[in-house]
Write a protein that holds these residues in place. Structure first.
Motif: not given
Length: 739
Positions: A154-156, A179-182, A675-678
């Motif tokens: 989602p944060v790519q 990415r398209l987000t609703g 790191t992203r997981a933090k």
């Protein structure tokens, strides 16, 4: 007269002396010729290194301009879709399958020749609409890497894919995806923009120097995206043996020149000696490789060397012949006429060799003119402005793009000082370069500054200044780009973030308060299943509040509106409060925080709230990255007479080397999955640095040198007030400081 028996004893030593002298002269000619050939090779190699570097810089700027357009186009399409049709995946599919939207995509794609196609994919990877045809063909792209990355991350952000063959045309293409987000934050589709490697190949072909040059566009993982000469066998493949990999990966350089005979992937592993100029794009994960083979960059040297060898051989032959004649004259005077005839014949041979050498020199001049014409074509057609100045600051040349940017015709400024490009009171281009330490140390400078047009109007400009030498004199080449639109977009982004943050804060405060009351039991007993959901909602509302507060703090810092209330406070008390406030978070991360030594009665002049904000950020970060069961340490020590240092030490794996330069920048986060997981916004350290500067302190870090005991030391330095100040009353100062 003397008889023959009298000449022989006198003639023998004379002939031997003549032979020895001839041998010395021949040796001198051979050594001199070899030295000249070697020096010519060094000079020719240096000349071509400058030329290939210039080619690679211009190519890199051209690719960067294409990527600027592509990224901007992709962002604008995605923003339009999400502003109007991002309610749900089904709603999006219905609204975008129209001819009007197809025409909109066609118009966007037509703005750049490098863009092959723009398409919108639904949540399953099926094509909803495309710029290529209407209605859209029925096929799925769910197996493509750009779809999978955007679906699963989602944060790519914008993703640059590898080269793949188009399912419609069969041609090689590489894609940018968004990415398209609703409206509820769910994944509803992807916008893709296909770039044509053929466009770059056709452009590169014009610079191929009759097949002696090759040009490659690679992703920063060394995957081929475009290349000339074209080779389907290497498209989408990683080149881990070529000059790009050798210079960027093995030598850890962003740009440079390398001469190598490593095996070439495009030639089936064949070893070919080549000179390669490599440029990594600063803003995009792309690398340009411009290389020429040895037959091209040593062609002129070989021609000149051949001429020198011919002349040297002629000289040697002449010396041998002359001394042969001399010896013969001493021994056989009666053969004077015959030897004279032979000398004339040898002179004719030498004349023919000299004529051949003159012909070779003429051909060399024609080749140099052809090379100059190619460089001039690049100079005239570059999209960015290019200005060339000498070592006195006078303008030697400027291209049409520079004329369009500044409004000064070339005939008005060539031969004059470039100070009229600078606003009043600012130095000219040469003075700007010489005033920067970066340029004095490296010979290169990239900066953003204001420039002035002919009508007196100012505009923000990005300047890239590089030095080179011609005929022993230093000269500068300046590449200028008008970034007015970029600055406008940055201001709009900043205003948007500030407005949205303020508008969200009021309702979020009410939501957070209501959830806190319910979770705290103000409404009575709550079923266990509902309690878990409410706890999750309350936790996420607090996270969102911290995010909004961070965004507002950044806006205050940038606007110079962050307030500070300074007090003379006991450092040990401040640290105990900070640790107590963060200890529960540490326990949730299976660790704890320990103050290893006592700061005693040390006093510091700080804003208590802002100091606690900095310590909370450092302590929470240390807890995140510490291994379970290993405590985070807090130390205080005096660095010298008037500074005290607070260190927060974790024993995690450390900071990735590629991320360290961006550690204190806004929205900076390491790219590894761990790191992203933090979590986090990437704003904490940037805000902490700004706060510490306003409190006359500093913030930094260093790593443990022993790899067997990894860890990171983040430290804060503050001015220290000694014990004799402890009796003073607290002094409160209210100031507004610029961030």
């Amino acid at each position: 007269m003397t008889g023959p028996h009298e000449m022989k004893p006198a003639g023998l030593p004379t002939s031997r002396l003549a032979i020895a002298l001839a041998a010395c002269l021949v040796l001198a000619i051979i050594v001199g010729t070899a030295t000249a050939v070697w020096m010519l090779r060094v000079q020719e190699t240096g000349k071509w290194e400058k030329q290939t570097e210039t080619f690679s810089i211009v190519l890199a700027e051209t690719v960067s301009q294409q990527m600027d357009f592509a990224y901007t186009a992709l962002d604008s399409i995605s923003e339009r879709i999400q502003d109007r049709w991002s309610v749900s995946a089904e709603y999006l599919t219905g609204k975008l399958s129209t001819h009007d939207f197809h025409q909109f995509l066609r118009e966007k794609a037509a703005l750049s020749p490098a863009v092959e196609v723009i398409s919108v994919l639904d949540v399953n990877g099926n094509v909803i609409n495309t710029s290529r045809s209407f209605p859209a063909p029925t096929y799925s792209l769910a197996d493509r890497d750009y779809f999978i990355v955007q679906r699963d991350n989602p944060v790519q952000g914008i993703y640059l894919s590898s080269s793949v063959r188009s399912k419609t045309t069969g041609k090689w293409m590489f894609f940018l995806s968004h990415r398209l987000t609703g409206s509820d934050g769910e994944f509803i589709g992807v916008v893709i923009l296909g770039m044509s490697p053929s466009f770059y190949s056709q452009f590169y072909e014009k610079l191929s120097a009759d097949g002696h040059a090759s040009i490659g566009l690679l992703r920063n993982d060394f995957t081929y995206l475009a290349r000339w000469p074209e080779s389907s066998a290497v498209m989408g493949m990683k080149n881990l043996t070529g000059s790009t990999y050798q210079l960027v990966h093995e030598q850890k350089k962003k740009a440079g020149i390398i001469i190598t005979n490593n095996s070439r992937m495009a030639d089936g592993g064949k070893q070919v000696t080549r000179m390669a100029a490599v440029q990594s794009l600063e803003k995009y994960p792309l690398i340009i490789n411009f290389s020429v083979d040895e037959d091209l960059y040593l062609a002129d040297w070989r021609k000149i060397s051949t001429g020198l060898v011919v002349i040297a051989m002629g000289g040697v032959l002449a010396i041998v012949a002359a001394f042969s004649v001399l010896v013969t004259l001493l021994e056989r005077r009666e053969q004077d006429l015959v030897m004279t005839t032979e000398l004339k014949q040898q002179a004719e041979v030498i004349n023919r060799n000299q004529a051949h050498l003159l012909k070779n020199l003429t051909e060399q001049q024609l080749a140099l003119k052809d090379s100059s014409d190619r460089l001039q074509a690049i100079f005239q057609n570059a999209a960015d402005g290019i200005i060339m100045i000498d070592d006195t600051g006078k303008i030697e040349a400027l291209n049409p793009a520079a004329v369009a940017i500044y409004g000064h015709p070339a005939n008005e400024v060539v031969g004059k000082n470039g100070k009229f490009f600078s606003p009043p009171g600012q130095p000219d281009l040469l003075g700007l370069a010489m005033s920067r330490k970066e340029f004095l140390e490296t010979g290169c400078l990239r900066t953003e500054t204001e420039r002035m047009r002919k009508d007196g109007s100012l505009f923000p400009a990005e300047l890239a200044i590089s030095e080179y030498y011609h005929a022993g004199r230093r000269k500068l080449i300046v590449i200028v780009r008008d970034i007015s639109e970029r600055r406008k977009m940055e201001r709009m982004k900043s205003e948007f973030i500030s407005t949205v943050s303020h508008e969200l804060r009021t309702p979020l405060t009410a939501i957070r308060g209501a959830l806190g009351l319910v979770v705290g039991g103000a409404m009575g007993g709550i079923p266990e299943k509902i309690s878990a959901l409410l706890g999750m909602a309350h936790k996420n509302s607090e996270s969102l509040t911290r995010l909004i507060n961070d965004l507002l703090d950044i806006q205050k810092i940038e606007a110079g509106k962050m307030d500070f209330a300074f007090e003379l406070l006991n450092l040990q008390t401040l640290l105990q409060t900070a640790v107590a406030n963060t200890q529960s978070f540490a326990h949730s991360m299976e660790t704890e925080i320990r103050i290893e030594n006592n700061a005693g009665s040390a006093l510091v002049m700080v804003d208590a709230g802002r100091f606690q904000q900095v310590m909370a950020n450092l302590l929470s970060n240390a807890c995140k990255y510490s291994p379970p069961g290993v405590a985070v340490q807090v130390l205080t020590l005096q660095t010298h007479d008037n500074l005290i240092r607070i260190e927060v030490i974790d024993h995690g794996s450390g900071i990735p080397e590629s991320f360290r330069e961006r550690l204190f920048q806004k929205f900076s986060q390491a790219d590894s999955s761990d790191t992203r997981a933090k979590g986090g916004t990437g704003l904490g350290l940037a805000i902490s640095q700004a706060i510490m500067r306003q409190m006359h302190g500093d913030i930094g870090y260093y790593m443990n040198e022993d790899p067997a005991q990894p860890g990171t030391h983040f430290y804060v330095d503050l001015p220290l007030h000694k014990d004799e100040l402890a009796g003073f009353e607290a002094i409160t100062l209210k100031q507004d400081h610029a961030a």
